[in-house]
Design an enzyme around this catalytic site. Sequence first.
Site, short mmCIF file in Angstrom:
data_model
loop_
_atom_site.label_atom_id
_atom_site.label_comp_id
_atom_site.label_asym_id
_atom_site.label_seq_id
_atom_site.Cartn_x
_atom_site.Cartn_y
_atom_site.Cartn_z
N ASN A 8 0.89 -1.16 0.00
CA ASN A 8 0.00 0.00 0.00
C ASN A 8 0.92 1.21 0.00
O ASN A 8 1.58 1.49 1.01
CB ASN A 8 -0.90 0.00 1.23
CG ASN A 8 -1.77 1.24 1.33
OD1 ASN A 8 -1.59 2.21 0.61
ND2 ASN A 8 -2.73 1.19 2.23
N GLY A 10 0.44 4.17 0.42
CA GLY A 10 0.09 5.16 1.43
C GLY A 10 0.55 4.79 2.83
O GLY A 10 0.36 5.55 3.77
N CYS A 11 1.18 3.64 2.98
CA CYS A 11 1.60 3.13 4.29
C CYS A 11 3.11 3.27 4.44
O CYS A 11 3.88 2.75 3.62
CB CYS A 11 1.18 1.67 4.42
SG CYS A 11 1.85 0.82 5.86
N SER A 12 3.56 3.93 5.49
CA SER A 12 5.00 4.13 5.69
C SER A 12 5.73 2.81 5.92
O SER A 12 6.86 2.64 5.45
CB SER A 12 5.25 5.08 6.85
OG SER A 12 4.73 4.57 8.06
N ARG A 15 6.11 1.26 2.43
CA ARG A 15 7.15 1.96 1.67
C ARG A 15 8.53 1.61 2.20
O ARG A 15 9.48 1.44 1.43
CB ARG A 15 6.93 3.47 1.72
CG ARG A 15 5.71 3.94 0.95
CD ARG A 15 5.66 5.46 0.81
NE ARG A 15 5.83 6.19 2.06
CZ ARG A 15 4.85 6.56 2.88
NH1 ARG A 15 3.59 6.26 2.59
NH2 ARG A 15 5.12 7.23 3.99
#
Length: 113
Positions: A8, A10-12, A15
């Site tokens: 995802n 949008g997920c740190s 990433r």
Amino acid sequence: MTVTIHHNPGCSNSRGALEIIRSQGIEPAVVEYLKAPLSRDELVALVQKMGVPLREVVRTKEAVYAELGLERADDDALLNAIAAHPILLNRPIVLTPKGARLCRPPELVRDLL
């Protein structure tokens, strides 16, 4: 080495795991599961590869978890809920020839590389 990350952007944590994989010179297959949700059967296979209870990969803090009353749901109901609402799948989940695991924190991916 074949590496797949259920990601995802949008997920740190997601990433971070992707960055660690790429820092090792590996370009993984990136599955953006919110855009291309896993089927119920794919979810079953993924959790079996991980060797963990299904509840360990459920995001209990998502609003839809409470809205659907999943606190006491059995695995069958949880699988149906994740298939219908992929945001409920925790991330990142990484698969390599060494195994599959939820990589929270992202550094856990190192054991799979």
